[in-house]
Scaffold this motif. Structure first.
Motif, PDB file in Angstrom:
ATOM      1  N   ASP A  19      74.523  14.839  25.791  1.00 39.34           N
ATOM      2  CA  ASP A  19      73.614  13.886  26.357  1.00 39.34           C
ATOM      3  C   ASP A  19      73.724  12.315  25.363  1.00 39.34           C
ATOM      4  N   ILE A  32      78.597  19.754  31.226  1.00 38.51           N
ATOM      5  CA  ILE A  32      78.638  18.746  30.215  1.00 38.51           C
ATOM      6  C   ILE A  32      76.959  18.239  29.828  1.00 38.51           C
ATOM      7  N   GLY A  33      76.104  19.423  30.276  1.00 38.05           N
ATOM      8  CA  GLY A  33      74.634  18.812  30.384  1.00 38.05           C
ATOM      9  C   GLY A  33      74.214  18.654  28.927  1.00 38.05           C
ATOM     10  N   GLN A  84      77.127  15.327  36.000  1.00 36.15           N
ATOM     11  CA  GLN A  84      75.838  15.662  35.585  1.00 36.15           C
ATOM     12  C   GLN A  84      74.818  14.674  35.000  1.00 36.15           C
ATOM     13  N   ARG A  85      74.963  13.353  35.597  1.00 37.14           N
ATOM     14  CA  ARG A  85      73.884  12.242  35.238  1.00 37.14           C
ATOM     15  C   ARG A  85      72.609  12.622  35.393  1.00 37.14           C
ATOM     16  N   HIS A 131      77.466   8.628  29.808  1.00 38.15           N
ATOM     17  CA  HIS A 131      76.027   9.170  30.325  1.00 38.15           C
ATOM     18  C   HIS A 131      76.179  10.390  31.050  1.00 38.15           C
ATOM     19  N   ARG A 132      76.880  11.420  30.781  1.00 37.12           N
ATOM     20  CA  ARG A 132      77.443  12.828  31.382  1.00 37.12           C
ATOM     21  C   ARG A 132      77.897  12.495  32.508  1.00 37.12           C
ATOM     22  N   PRO A 143      76.975  20.870  37.189  1.00 37.67           N
ATOM     23  CA  PRO A 143      77.480  19.525  37.472  1.00 37.67           C
ATOM     24  C   PRO A 143      78.263  19.546  38.684  1.00 37.67           C
TER      25      PRO A 143
END
Length: 616
Positions: free
Chosen positions: A353, A349-350, A410-411, A385-386, A417
């Motif tokens: 954003d 899920i990068g 994946q923050r 936020h990811r 992730p």
């Protein structure tokens, strides 16, 4: 007193006279004098040399002067290719002075001819209609209010090329107060040819503007019918939307919602759009053979999209959420490496954003190749936020229920992730998993894993944690129960309808960086017990287990030795060493039977204690 009063009257008269003079100057101002200023400011705005052939006032007096502009030209941005961004042979409009004095420039009663517009956006998102030095707006869309009066456009051509979203268009546009506004042309959406059309009545200041917009093609068709609160102002509108596409991703190329590839789609909904907000209600449709209903609201807050919605489905097939290319790649992968238990679903899920939100979902039945059948699915997806959290999660099986949570983190913007799984299976029946119903028993499981990877399979292949699996109070064929104790005699003599009690099957896998070690692996029946040791390696799901069995009493013909479980979880291979099957070993077993030296026997395992430990 007379002198003071006279001076006041003189000053007042002078001020009134000055004001009248200013009003006369404004009412009769020769706007053509401003051509160099307009050129200079426009050039600064676009970062390109804007030229105007002439600017003149065609009336003589008034506070809504009629301005005529000829030969307006804004060159194309260097990166967008040769030619002009804007070229207008003649442009005439009225300019309300009082609106200007309040800080707004809103031309009215526009008449334009010889218009050519060429819009462009590159793959990085750079546009030719925005100054390279202009600050990007914070927050969402701006309220672009309009008050056009009348609009007349003759022989206008609009071109649009968007490399970022893979869209192109060429439209011809006409407008006049009698026949209204019409635009039509052709284009492409993600490579698919389409026909484009827009139609509405003549815009009337201060009144809603009804319109219909269409995209028609073999692979994509969309219709939006409704009205804008003000003419040509899409910031505020109500529309009914229908869409058909060979792929949800192709529809997303138009609406830019960040959707994904799927099987063919049909959708319809009511949509309300206000500055910084989309509200979608009455959403219904199908994706492949899956049905869908729901609602969603999207708010723009400080540059981020905030989503809140809920969806339901009577029957859903997860294969519908894949494209033909994705299915072909998955089939090729399975043909190359064989079937796998852990799915290869992407969880990266990068790129999401700037989106947060909450989506609740409920599915009546999962259709397709799921085994055992899933009779219900419900949960809540939360993205912040990811950080994607699926909780609570519930899957209703024909026998049993899976509950728990899954987290994709994946923050930090890392390439892959981190996946965390905490799942429980309770109330299950092993018969729902075992073909033919030869095995029965109450099934329970617990999965607690954390790993990193772009897919579920890759993350599990690098994960650490535990997997617990138990079956209790069941039955299995008597020949299998005897074989577990390496009792070849009873295994051969057992009838096909004979059964033995399965006290428990318990395994607890300790996972370290994708390698699982059974601690323990026990199959305990009324007549035998089997224990195993070794490794299970993920993501290959490769088995390397050694099995030892013993009967719980006298054996008819006990074969000494051990067996090996190889292959994969989905395609296991049981191997018996040649020496175990040799004639000498069989004779040795017969000799032991005659002499009464059959080796140690097994006792009942502590099934309750082992099960409790496995499911911790």
């Amino acid at each position: 007193m007379d002198h003071t009063g006279r001076r006041r009257r003189i000053v007042a008269a002078a001020l009134i006279g000055l004001l009248l003079l200013l009003l006369l100057l404004v009412a009769a101002f020769p706007w053509g004098w401003l051509r160099p200023l307009v050129e200079r400011e426009a050039s600064r705005r676009f970062g390109r040399p804007v030229t105007i052939g002439s600017v003149e006032r065609t009336d003589y007096f008034g506070f809504r002067p009629l301005i005529a502009v000829r030969d307006l030209r804004i060159p194309q941005a260097d990166w967008a290719g040769p030619g002009d961004f804007v070229k207008i042979d003649r442009l005439q409009f009225r300019l309300p002075i009082w609106t200007m004095l309040r800080g707004g420039v809103r031309p009215q009663d526009i008449v334009a001819s010889g218009v050519a517009l060429s819009f462009a956006r590159d793959k990085a998102g750079r546009t030719n209609w925005q100054s390279p030095d202009a600050p990007r707006a914070k927050g969402g869309e701006q309220d672009s209010g309009t008050d056009l009066g009348t609009l007349t456009v003759r022989d206008a051509v609009i071109r649009y090329a968007d490399a970022k979203r893979d869209r192109t268009a060429r439209l011809t546009l006409t407008a006049d107060p009698v026949t209204g506004l019409r635009a039509q042309g052709t284009g492409t959406v993600a490579g698919a040819p389409v026909r484009l059309a827009l139609a509405g009545p003549a815009p009337t200041s201060g009144r809603p503007w009804p319109f219909t917009a269409r995209i028609e093609g073999d692979r994509l068709a969309m219709t939006a019918t409704g009205r804008m609160d003000r003419p040509l102002d899409p910031a505020r509108m109500d529309i009914a939307v229908t869409a058909r596409g060979d792929d949800l991703k192709r529809i997303d190329t138009v609406i830019e919602a960040g959707l994904f590839h799927t099987r063919p789609v049909t959708l319809k909904a009511r949509v309300r759009h206000d500055p910084d907000r989309w509200v979608v209600t009455g959403l219904t449709g199908t994706i492949g053979r899956s049905d869908l209903t729901g609602h969603v609201t999207v708010d723009k807050v400080e540059g981020r999209s905030k989503i809140d919605g809920a969806f339901t489905s009577k029957a859903f097939d997860f294969n519908d959420l894949t494209s033909a290319r994705g299915r072909a790649e998955a089939a090729a992968l399975e043909a190359r490496i064989g079937p796998r238990l852990v799915p290869n679903t992407r969880i990266d899920i990068g790129k999401i954003d700037s989106t947060d939100g909450r989506l609740a979902f409920k599915v009546g039945r999962i259709v397709g190749s799921s085994s055992p059948p899933v009779e219900g699915l419900a949960g809540v997806l939360t993205l912040d936020h990811r950080l994607l959290t699926l909780a609570p999660l519930r899957l209703d099986l024909a026998q049993g229920r899976i509950t728990g949570r899954a987290v994709v983190d994946q923050r930090r913007g890392q390439p892959a992730p981190t996946l965390t799984l905490d799942l429980n299976l309770a109330g299950g029946d092993v018969g729902a998993f075992a073909a033919g119903g030869a095995f029965t028993g109450k099934l329970a499981a617990r999965v607690r894993l954390t790993g990193t990877g772009e897919t579920i399979r890759a993350a599990v292949g690098r994960s650490s944690g535990t997997i617990g699996f138990t079956v209790r109070q069941g039955q299995l064929p008597a020949r299998y129960a005897a074989a577990l104790g390496f009792d070849a005699g009873r295994a051969l003599l057992a009838g096909s309808d004979d059964h033995s009690a399965l006290r428990c099957l318990v395994t607890r896998l300790r996972m370290t960086n994708g390698t699982a070690r059974p601690d323990p692996l026990v199959i305990d029946t009324a007549v035998s017990q089997l224990r195993g040791e070794g490794l299970i390696r993920f993501p290959d799901e490769r088995l390397a287990l050694t099995l030892h069995g013993a009967p719980k009493g006298s054996a008819l013909l006990r074969i000494p030795g051990q067996a090996y479980l190889r292959g994969t979880i989905q395609a296991p291979q049981l191997t018996v060493p040649p020496e175990v099957r040799s004639a000498g070993n069989i004779l040795k077993a017969i000799g032991r039977k005659i002499t009464g030296h059959n080796g140690p026997t097994a006792t009942d395992a502590d099934c309750a204690g082992l099960s409790a430990r496995a499911l911790r």
